[in-house]
Write a protein that holds these residues in place. Structure first.
Motif, PDB file in Angstrom:
ATOM      1  N   MET A  32     -18.561 -64.071  -2.474  1.00  0.00           N
ATOM      2  CA  MET A  32     -17.170 -63.628  -2.551  1.00  0.00           C
ATOM      3  C   MET A  32     -16.361 -64.140  -1.358  1.00  0.00           C
ATOM      4  SD  MET A  32     -15.763 -59.758  -2.703  1.00  0.00           S
ATOM      5  CE  MET A  32     -14.389 -59.300  -1.653  1.00  0.00           C
ATOM      6  N   GLU A  33     -15.127 -64.531  -1.643  1.00  0.00           N
ATOM      7  CA  GLU A  33     -14.252 -65.017  -0.584  1.00  0.00           C
ATOM      8  C   GLU A  33     -13.184 -63.982  -0.251  1.00  0.00           C
ATOM      9  OE1 GLU A  33     -12.811 -68.842  -1.844  1.00  0.00           O
ATOM     10  OE2 GLU A  33     -14.719 -69.816  -1.333  1.00  0.00           O
ATOM     11  N   VAL A  34     -13.006 -63.754   1.027  1.00  0.00           N
ATOM     12  CA  VAL A  34     -11.972 -62.839   1.506  1.00  0.00           C
ATOM     13  C   VAL A  34     -10.991 -63.640   2.337  1.00  0.00           C
ATOM     14  CG1 VAL A  34     -11.488 -60.787   2.898  1.00  0.00           C
ATOM     15  CG2 VAL A  34     -13.635 -60.961   1.638  1.00  0.00           C
ATOM     16  N   TYR A  36     -15.792 -52.162   0.288  1.00  0.00           N
ATOM     17  CA  TYR A  36     -16.459 -53.347  -0.260  1.00  0.00           C
ATOM     18  C   TYR A  36     -17.825 -52.988  -0.849  1.00  0.00           C
ATOM     19  CZ  TYR A  36     -19.227 -57.656  -0.075  1.00  0.00           C
ATOM     20  OH  TYR A  36     -20.070 -58.695  -0.368  1.00  0.00           O
ATOM     21  N   LEU A  37     -18.556 -52.138  -0.140  1.00  0.00           N
ATOM     22  CA  LEU A  37     -19.914 -51.805  -0.590  1.00  0.00           C
ATOM     23  C   LEU A  37     -19.922 -50.900  -1.826  1.00  0.00           C
ATOM     24  CD1 LEU A  37     -21.817 -51.424   2.811  1.00  0.00           C
ATOM     25  CD2 LEU A  37     -21.820 -53.371   1.239  1.00  0.00           C
ATOM     26  N   GLN A  38     -18.766 -50.334  -2.149  1.00  0.00           N
ATOM     27  CA  GLN A  38     -18.685 -49.594  -3.411  1.00  0.00           C
ATOM     28  C   GLN A  38     -18.887 -50.529  -4.600  1.00  0.00           C
ATOM     29  OE1 GLN A  38     -14.920 -47.584  -3.333  1.00  0.00           O
ATOM     30  NE2 GLN A  38     -15.473 -46.363  -1.526  1.00  0.00           N
ATOM     31  N   ASN A  67     -15.367 -63.516  -7.132  1.00  0.00           N
ATOM     32  CA  ASN A  67     -14.077 -62.928  -6.788  1.00  0.00           C
ATOM     33  C   ASN A  67     -13.510 -63.432  -5.470  1.00  0.00           C
ATOM     34  OD1 ASN A  67     -14.332 -61.472  -9.055  1.00  0.00           O
ATOM     35  ND2 ASN A  67     -14.754 -59.518  -8.064  1.00  0.00           N
ATOM     36  N   SER A  68     -12.173 -63.428  -5.405  1.00  0.00           N
ATOM     37  CA  SER A  68     -11.462 -63.590  -4.143  1.00  0.00           C
ATOM     38  C   SER A  68     -10.541 -62.389  -3.988  1.00  0.00           C
ATOM     39  CB  SER A  68     -10.576 -64.840  -4.164  1.00  0.00           C
ATOM     40  OG  SER A  68     -11.358 -65.993  -4.133  1.00  0.00           O
ATOM     41  N   ILE A  69     -10.451 -61.909  -2.772  1.00  0.00           N
ATOM     42  CA  ILE A  69      -9.472 -60.864  -2.499  1.00  0.00           C
ATOM     43  C   ILE A  69      -8.729 -61.228  -1.218  1.00  0.00           C
ATOM     44  CG2 ILE A  69     -10.920 -59.093  -3.589  1.00  0.00           C
ATOM     45  CD1 ILE A  69     -11.289 -57.985  -0.697  1.00  0.00           C
ATOM     46  N   ALA A  70      -7.574 -60.596  -1.020  1.00  0.00           N
ATOM     47  CA  ALA A  70      -6.799 -60.843   0.201  1.00  0.00           C
ATOM     48  C   ALA A  70      -6.556 -59.524   0.919  1.00  0.00           C
ATOM     49  CB  ALA A  70      -5.468 -61.501  -0.142  1.00  0.00           C
ATOM     50  N   ARG A 113     -16.328 -66.462   3.687  1.00  0.00           N
ATOM     51  CA  ARG A 113     -17.240 -66.329   2.552  1.00  0.00           C
ATOM     52  C   ARG A 113     -18.311 -65.312   2.919  1.00  0.00           C
ATOM     53  NH1 ARG A 113     -18.152 -71.645   1.621  1.00  0.00           N
ATOM     54  NH2 ARG A 113     -16.158 -71.595   0.557  1.00  0.00           N
ATOM     55  N   LEU A 114     -18.357 -64.226   2.167  1.00  0.00           N
ATOM     56  CA  LEU A 114     -19.344 -63.187   2.462  1.00  0.00           C
ATOM     57  C   LEU A 114     -20.700 -63.601   1.908  1.00  0.00           C
ATOM     58  CD1 LEU A 114     -17.340 -59.901   1.794  1.00  0.00           C
ATOM     59  CD2 LEU A 114     -17.386 -61.332   3.816  1.00  0.00           C
ATOM     60  N   SER A 115     -21.725 -63.275   2.624  1.00  0.00           N
ATOM     61  CA  SER A 115     -23.076 -63.623   2.174  1.00  0.00           C
ATOM     62  C   SER A 115     -23.473 -62.692   1.039  1.00  0.00           C
ATOM     63  CB  SER A 115     -24.055 -63.471   3.325  1.00  0.00           C
ATOM     64  OG  SER A 115     -24.316 -62.102   3.538  1.00  0.00           O
TER      65      SER A 115
END
Lengths: 164, 164
Positions: free
Chosen positions: A1-3, A93-95, A103-106, A141-143
């Motif tokens: 996922m990209e933030v 996020y962990l929910q 997904n991407s979020i801002a 980019r989250l692992s």
């Protein structure tokens, strides 16, 4: 996922507003933020959700992003206000609702908080070394690991000068 | 002083060249690198000197930067080859010829070395967390302190996708 961590656009001077929470974007700030938003949309970005600091200059930035069709959804996220705790966002996020790989979020907020959050996600440690200009963006980019703190990658740090 | 770490453009496949040092940029790599160089020149960048890895794909990238009027001067810098030691560049920097505050220089090389050098300059520690695409750029502002390791700021991380 990209933030994507996005700093609000150019806002009115502090001495013009006694209440910092109500400082709006200037006309030039709105214009430049819209240009950045359109450019990101042209590049192909799409955010499943935009979380924004409750402060006016940030929520106006979020509205401009929505206006540029970058996202169908804005939510106010109190921990994005100055001094907010990243752990509240990690809990969100962990929910798991938005942590799919596609997904991407801002997140729209303030400095130095966004730079600090980026450092925590990438290196696990705040060092205050990331320069993020107004209407600038950090891409992370989250692992796939559960906890993104110290395990994420940095792939973007840019600002209107380099985007427009 | 600002240092730009630039990764070489798209090069021929490894299996086409037995000698990795001689792998050239592809036609598409040359074209995209030239577009990036022109864009950086339009933005107003000017490098007092470009130091490049001796490998062909890097020196070709440096020549394209010179062709785009980004710098009057190219020098081959052996420590920019894969696996090179940043200390050699620090020694060069500390000689003082190019460490004035007004100067910008570019270092052209390879991944993961450039990302690692950036991490050393900014955080003091290699963590392998910076994603730098081909013909992409990292921008680092060195502090006024003598030793830039762990004391520098990161202000840019971008790639053709975001620049062109």
């Amino acid at each position: 996922m990209e933030v994507y961590l996005i700093r609000h656009g150019i806002a009115a001077e502090r001495n013009e507003y006694t209440n910092d929470e109500k400082r709006p974007l200037t006309d030039r700030g709105k214009e430049k933020t819209l240009q950045v938003a359109r450019r990101l949309q042209e590049i192909g970005l799409h955010f499943e959700i935009v979380l924004t600091s409750p402060l006016l200059r940030a929520s106006q930035t979020a509205e401009i992003f929505q206006q540029a069709n970058l996202s169908p959804k804005i939510e106010t996220f109190p921990a994005l206000a100055p001094g907010g705790n990243i752990q509240e966002w990690i809990d969100w996020y962990l929910q798991g609702r938005y942590n799919e790989r596609e997904n991407s979020i801002a997140l729209i907020g303030h400095q130095p908080d966004l730079g600090n959050w980026a450092e925590l996600l990438v290196t696990g440690k705040i060092q205050g070394k990331i320069v993020l200009k107004k209407a600038g963006a950090i891409g992370i980019r989250l692992s796939k690991l559960k906890n993104p703190i110290g395990t994420s990658q940095l792939f973007l740090l840019t600002s209107p000068k380099w985007l427009l």
